[in-house]
Design a protein around this motif. Sequence first.
Motif, PDB file in Angstrom:
ATOM      1  N   ASN A  31       0.663  -1.284  -0.080  1.00  0.00           N
ATOM      2  CA  ASN A  31      -0.159   0.179  -0.092  1.00  0.00           C
ATOM      3  C   ASN A  31       0.892   1.456  -0.097  1.00  0.00           C
ATOM      4  O   ASN A  31       1.952   1.227   0.610  1.00  0.00           O
ATOM      5  CB  ASN A  31      -0.971   0.059   1.068  1.00  0.00           C
ATOM      6  N   PHE A  32       0.414   2.311  -0.526  1.00  0.00           N
ATOM      7  CA  PHE A  32       1.382   3.532  -0.736  1.00  0.00           C
ATOM      8  C   PHE A  32       0.474   4.628  -0.372  1.00  0.00           C
ATOM      9  O   PHE A  32      -0.764   4.692  -0.728  1.00  0.00           O
ATOM     10  CB  PHE A  32       2.066   3.717  -1.754  1.00  0.00           C
ATOM     11  N   VAL A  33       0.891   5.744   0.328  1.00  0.00           N
ATOM     12  CA  VAL A  33       0.415   7.132   0.376  1.00  0.00           C
ATOM     13  C   VAL A  33       0.901   8.231  -0.388  1.00  0.00           C
ATOM     14  O   VAL A  33       1.931   8.487  -0.369  1.00  0.00           O
ATOM     15  CB  VAL A  33       0.356   7.529   1.998  1.00  0.00           C
ATOM     16  N   VAL A  34       0.001   9.007  -1.228  1.00  0.00           N
ATOM     17  CA  VAL A  34       0.399  10.033  -1.979  1.00  0.00           C
ATOM     18  C   VAL A  34       0.057  11.204  -1.183  1.00  0.00           C
ATOM     19  O   VAL A  34      -1.121  11.385  -0.944  1.00  0.00           O
ATOM     20  CB  VAL A  34      -0.345  10.014  -3.123  1.00  0.00           C
ATOM     21  N   GLU A  35       1.088  12.254  -0.947  1.00  0.00           N
ATOM     22  CA  GLU A  35       0.577  13.650  -0.605  1.00  0.00           C
ATOM     23  C   GLU A  35       1.112  14.548  -1.509  1.00  0.00           C
ATOM     24  O   GLU A  35       2.055  14.558  -2.257  1.00  0.00           O
ATOM     25  CB  GLU A  35       1.695  14.029   0.579  1.00  0.00           C
ATOM     26  N   VAL A  36       0.091  15.541  -1.730  1.00  0.00           N
ATOM     27  CA  VAL A  36       0.486  16.612  -2.682  1.00  0.00           C
ATOM     28  C   VAL A  36       0.243  17.918  -1.814  1.00  0.00           C
ATOM     29  O   VAL A  36      -0.822  18.081  -1.244  1.00  0.00           O
ATOM     30  CB  VAL A  36      -0.803  16.713  -3.814  1.00  0.00           C
ATOM     31  N   ILE A  37       1.296  18.762  -1.935  1.00  0.00           N
ATOM     32  CA  ILE A  37       1.527  19.889  -1.314  1.00  0.00           C
ATOM     33  C   ILE A  37       1.495  20.991  -2.080  1.00  0.00           C
ATOM     34  O   ILE A  37       2.406  21.040  -2.746  1.00  0.00           O
ATOM     35  CB  ILE A  37       2.538  19.507   0.103  1.00  0.00           C
ATOM     36  N   LYS A  38       0.546  21.963  -2.206  1.00  0.00           N
ATOM     37  CA  LYS A  38       0.924  23.255  -2.757  1.00  0.00           C
ATOM     38  C   LYS A  38       1.480  24.286  -1.791  1.00  0.00           C
ATOM     39  O   LYS A  38       1.399  24.547  -0.519  1.00  0.00           O
ATOM     40  CB  LYS A  38      -0.674  23.609  -3.169  1.00  0.00           C
ATOM     41  N   ASP A  39       2.303  25.078  -2.338  1.00  0.00           N
ATOM     42  CA  ASP A  39       3.141  26.008  -1.725  1.00  0.00           C
ATOM     43  C   ASP A  39       2.221  27.120  -1.041  1.00  0.00           C
ATOM     44  O   ASP A  39       2.634  27.676   0.009  1.00  0.00           O
ATOM     45  CB  ASP A  39       4.235  27.053  -2.622  1.00  0.00           C
ATOM     46  N   ASP A  40       1.059  27.545  -1.790  1.00  0.00           N
ATOM     47  CA  ASP A  40       0.374  28.531  -0.976  1.00  0.00           C
ATOM     48  C   ASP A  40      -0.782  28.223  -0.301  1.00  0.00           C
ATOM     49  O   ASP A  40      -1.904  28.918  -0.135  1.00  0.00           O
ATOM     50  CB  ASP A  40      -0.160  29.514  -2.494  1.00  0.00           C
ATOM     51  N   THR A  41      -0.846  26.725   0.104  1.00  0.00           N
ATOM     52  CA  THR A  41      -1.976  26.403   1.108  1.00  0.00           C
ATOM     53  C   THR A  41      -1.413  25.757   2.282  1.00  0.00           C
ATOM     54  O   THR A  41       0.003  25.319   2.519  1.00  0.00           O
ATOM     55  CB  THR A  41      -2.842  25.349   0.251  1.00  0.00           C
ATOM     56  N   PRO A  44      -3.856  18.739   7.816  1.00  0.00           N
ATOM     57  CA  PRO A  44      -2.883  19.969   7.945  1.00  0.00           C
ATOM     58  C   PRO A  44      -1.401  19.951   7.391  1.00  0.00           C
ATOM     59  O   PRO A  44      -0.942  19.004   7.961  1.00  0.00           O
ATOM     60  CB  PRO A  44      -2.947  20.430   9.221  1.00  0.00           C
ATOM     61  N   THR A  45      -1.114  20.831   6.673  1.00  0.00           N
ATOM     62  CA  THR A  45       0.379  20.454   6.347  1.00  0.00           C
ATOM     63  C   THR A  45       1.400  20.841   7.468  1.00  0.00           C
ATOM     64  O   THR A  45       1.206  21.632   8.299  1.00  0.00           O
ATOM     65  CB  THR A  45       0.841  21.595   5.157  1.00  0.00           C
ATOM     66  N   GLY A  46       2.379  19.986   7.601  1.00  0.00           N
ATOM     67  CA  GLY A  46       3.258  20.005   8.633  1.00  0.00           C
ATOM     68  C   GLY A  46       3.013  19.113   9.988  1.00  0.00           C
ATOM     69  O   GLY A  46       3.927  19.235  10.644  1.00  0.00           O
ATOM     70  N   GLU A  47       1.808  18.619   9.929  1.00  0.00           N
ATOM     71  CA  GLU A  47       1.276  18.072  11.275  1.00  0.00           C
ATOM     72  C   GLU A  47       1.885  16.726  11.257  1.00  0.00           C
ATOM     73  O   GLU A  47       1.979  15.983  10.289  1.00  0.00           O
ATOM     74  CB  GLU A  47      -0.189  18.107  11.186  1.00  0.00           C
ATOM     75  N   SER A  48       2.060  16.216  12.488  1.00  0.00           N
ATOM     76  CA  SER A  48       2.740  14.891  12.474  1.00  0.00           C
ATOM     77  C   SER A  48       1.927  13.790  12.772  1.00  0.00           C
ATOM     78  O   SER A  48       2.076  12.506  12.654  1.00  0.00           O
ATOM     79  CB  SER A  48       3.818  14.777  13.607  1.00  0.00           C
ATOM     80  N   GLU A  49       0.620  14.111  13.100  1.00  0.00           N
ATOM     81  CA  GLU A  49      -0.470  13.200  13.278  1.00  0.00           C
ATOM     82  C   GLU A  49      -1.617  13.237  12.357  1.00  0.00           C
ATOM     83  O   GLU A  49      -2.105  14.312  12.157  1.00  0.00           O
ATOM     84  CB  GLU A  49      -0.789  13.409  15.039  1.00  0.00           C
ATOM     85  N   TRP A  50      -2.101  12.271  12.043  1.00  0.00           N
ATOM     86  CA  TRP A  50      -3.304  12.093  11.323  1.00  0.00           C
ATOM     87  C   TRP A  50      -4.566  12.556  12.158  1.00  0.00           C
ATOM     88  O   TRP A  50      -4.789  11.906  13.363  1.00  0.00           O
ATOM     89  CB  TRP A  50      -3.591  10.602  10.998  1.00  0.00           C
ATOM     90  N   LYS A  51      -5.350  13.318  11.815  1.00  0.00           N
ATOM     91  CA  LYS A  51      -6.510  13.950  12.428  1.00  0.00           C
ATOM     92  C   LYS A  51      -7.799  13.138  12.087  1.00  0.00           C
ATOM     93  O   LYS A  51      -8.247  13.332  10.931  1.00  0.00           O
ATOM     94  CB  LYS A  51      -6.820  15.548  12.313  1.00  0.00           C
ATOM     95  N   ASP A  52      -8.315  12.522  12.995  1.00  0.00           N
ATOM     96  CA  ASP A  52      -9.367  11.468  12.790  1.00  0.00           C
ATOM     97  C   ASP A  52     -10.536  12.250  12.682  1.00  0.00           C
ATOM     98  O   ASP A  52     -11.548  12.001  12.011  1.00  0.00           O
ATOM     99  CB  ASP A  52      -9.734  10.495  13.903  1.00  0.00           C
ATOM    100  N   THR A  53     -10.563  13.727  13.108  1.00  0.00           N
ATOM    101  CA  THR A  53     -11.668  14.589  13.044  1.00  0.00           C
ATOM    102  C   THR A  53     -11.899  15.180  11.443  1.00  0.00           C
ATOM    103  O   THR A  53     -12.939  15.778  11.065  1.00  0.00           O
ATOM    104  CB  THR A  53     -11.650  15.733  13.884  1.00  0.00           C
ATOM    105  N   ASN A  54     -10.808  15.020  10.534  1.00  0.00           N
ATOM    106  CA  ASN A  54     -11.064  15.477   9.295  1.00  0.00           C
ATOM    107  C   ASN A  54     -11.859  14.360   8.253  1.00  0.00           C
ATOM    108  O   ASN A  54     -11.716  13.171   8.715  1.00  0.00           O
ATOM    109  CB  ASN A  54      -9.488  15.476   8.650  1.00  0.00           C
ATOM    110  N   TYR A  55     -12.543  14.768   7.638  1.00  0.00           N
ATOM    111  CA  TYR A  55     -13.485  14.062   6.584  1.00  0.00           C
ATOM    112  C   TYR A  55     -12.662  13.196   5.743  1.00  0.00           C
ATOM    113  O   TYR A  55     -11.669  13.793   5.152  1.00  0.00           O
ATOM    114  CB  TYR A  55     -14.472  14.859   5.998  1.00  0.00           C
ATOM    115  N   THR A  56     -12.849  11.931   5.695  1.00  0.00           N
ATOM    116  CA  THR A  56     -12.233  10.946   4.796  1.00  0.00           C
ATOM    117  C   THR A  56     -13.034  10.397   3.824  1.00  0.00           C
ATOM    118  O   THR A  56     -14.250   9.885   4.237  1.00  0.00           O
ATOM    119  CB  THR A  56     -11.501   9.802   5.860  1.00  0.00           C
TER     120      THR A  56
END
Length: 284
Positions: free
Chosen positions: A170-180, A215-227
């Motif tokens: 399994n693999f996880v893709v993260e897309v980070i934009k500079d202005d967000t 959230p960008t830069g957070e070390s923990e996955w937030k369960d309160t964020n919609y998945t």
Amino acid sequence: MLLARALRAAAALRPPPRHPPRRLLSSSSLRALLPPPGGAPPLARSLWQLGGGGGGWRTALLRPRRGSAGGVSCGCGGLHTEGDKAFAQFLTDEIKEEKKIQKHKSLPKVSGGWELEVHGTEAKLVRKIAGEKITVTFNINNSIPPSAEDETQEEQKPDEQEPDLTSTPNFVVEVIKDDTKQTLVLDCHYPEDEVGHEGEEESDIFTIREVSFQPTGESEWKDTNYTLNTDSLDWALYDHLMDFLADRGVDNTFADELIELSTALEHQEYIKFLEDLKSFVKCQ
């Protein structure tokens, strides 16, 4: 770390194998372990499969017989038995055979300008394009799918070569934009019925299972964020998500090369494990 939670969640969703995948014993190791003529079932190569068909095989290999001579000390204070000596010799032979069939002495590169970072069994691929940073993270532990060995052994001819083990993590893709301040996270995996099917140009060899913002830069996955689970997702939206990844270099070609990279890393770590196990048994 954000990705650690994502990878654990992805691994938890992976269906448990009915039987652990087996690594076949090398011919030299097999000859060393076979009992005298009289009929005994063949042994699997994998160290953790030696007792798969009957517990007696593993017991005979790893434990000295009752009434045998006690352990011999080398000065380290640890126990050393004749069983340990035989075990260490078996590992020596097995390591030699594994290195003979090792396809990649160094890890293969992924095309498209991806930079590779490896930390033990976890690997991360990083690519920066036009104000975006794309990372793909995977872990090779438990990445070899269950084999169809039980179904194919009857059909397989004695002189036929065993199929190679393939790592499909399994693999996880993260897309980070500079202005967000948000990161788009896509949890992907390889369906077992798609891997290895060539000639199907319209078929994707990997799928997106879940999508969320973190959230960008957070070390923990937030369960309160919609998945968003893609099982019930509109196909038009799903296709756009797959195109979004392809535009950033995560497509079938990338997925094929990731399998090659992961398989090479898994084999490299397996050999290292055997070497560490040999040193532990010999108390070096």
